[in-house]
Design an enzyme around this catalytic site. Sequence first.
Site, PDB file in Angstrom:
ATOM      1  N   HIS A  23      -3.096  -1.043  -2.051  1.00  0.00           N
ATOM      2  CA  HIS A  23      -4.281  -0.345  -1.572  1.00  0.00           C
ATOM      3  C   HIS A  23      -5.505  -0.744  -2.391  1.00  0.00           C
ATOM      4  O   HIS A  23      -5.427  -0.934  -3.600  1.00  0.00           O
ATOM      5  CB  HIS A  23      -4.051   1.164  -1.684  1.00  0.00           C
ATOM      6  CG  HIS A  23      -5.100   1.989  -1.025  1.00  0.00           C
ATOM      7  ND1 HIS A  23      -5.180   2.153   0.332  1.00  0.00           N
ATOM      8  CD2 HIS A  23      -6.140   2.694  -1.556  1.00  0.00           C
ATOM      9  CE1 HIS A  23      -6.194   2.939   0.619  1.00  0.00           C
ATOM     10  NE2 HIS A  23      -6.805   3.267  -0.511  1.00  0.00           N
ATOM     11  N   ASP A  35       0.835  -1.197   0.000  1.00  0.00           N
ATOM     12  CA  ASP A  35       0.000   0.000   0.000  1.00  0.00           C
ATOM     13  C   ASP A  35       0.870   1.248   0.000  1.00  0.00           C
ATOM     14  O   ASP A  35       1.549   1.549   0.983  1.00  0.00           O
ATOM     15  CB  ASP A  35      -0.902  -0.017   1.245  1.00  0.00           C
ATOM     16  CG  ASP A  35      -1.954   1.084   1.245  1.00  0.00           C
ATOM     17  OD1 ASP A  35      -1.864   1.994   0.411  1.00  0.00           O
ATOM     18  OD2 ASP A  35      -2.864   1.011   2.092  1.00  0.00           O
TER      19      ASP A  35
END
Length: 235
Positions: free
Chosen positions: A201, A169
């Site tokens: 993400h 992420d």
Amino acid sequence: MAASMVSLRTDAGSSFGAYLAKPDRPNDAGVVILQEIFGVNANMRSVADAWASVGFTAIVPDLFWRQQPGVELDPATDRERATELMRGLNSDLAVQDALLAAAYVCSLHGANGKVGAVGYCLGGKLAYLLSMQAGIDFAASYYGVGIQGALDQMGAVRCPLLLHLAEEDQLCPPEAQAAIERAATPHSNRVEVMRYPGVGHAFARRGSPVFDQQSAERADTATRELLRTHLVGAS
């Protein structure tokens, strides 16, 4: 399942919308779904529908209503506008709006008074903040943005909290993830961290290029089991 838009009223007398998904076979518990930065769009409605399909009454409050009611943005084309709305959001007011949504599902006929908060992206941080509030019985955060900036509040968590961290992420880099885990460790009786290697993400956003089915199913299974334990088993 039955779905509709409902109106929630603030203490100040203003009203805002929320998407409500009611299950055919309710387990009598509720769950507040906290939106990504793209508003209460088709993806967020489908998330609510999915939780309703396994028995939870799911509600998605419109958290951008003070800036622009009824926002529905496309992650592929509307990221700039979504970022503007995120920056303009007052987190304290968003938490209060989410608590109104929680109270609404608890007021429905047959509700057992138990409610969880499940948030994604922007909503992931709000789920973290909601875990500190009375009236929330369980919270799950999917790749919450900005949690690393609020770790001094970890000790205020009141209910069981599950944090899903995507190891790739870009909005929560490795050093931030390590800080989250360090902050959570002294509170392991309430806070659990799950890591997802090789994904980034929004790995649980179905229909998107970053969706990862294996990781999403792992996260959803863990969240569902804990929702049932703390909301249904506790009824």
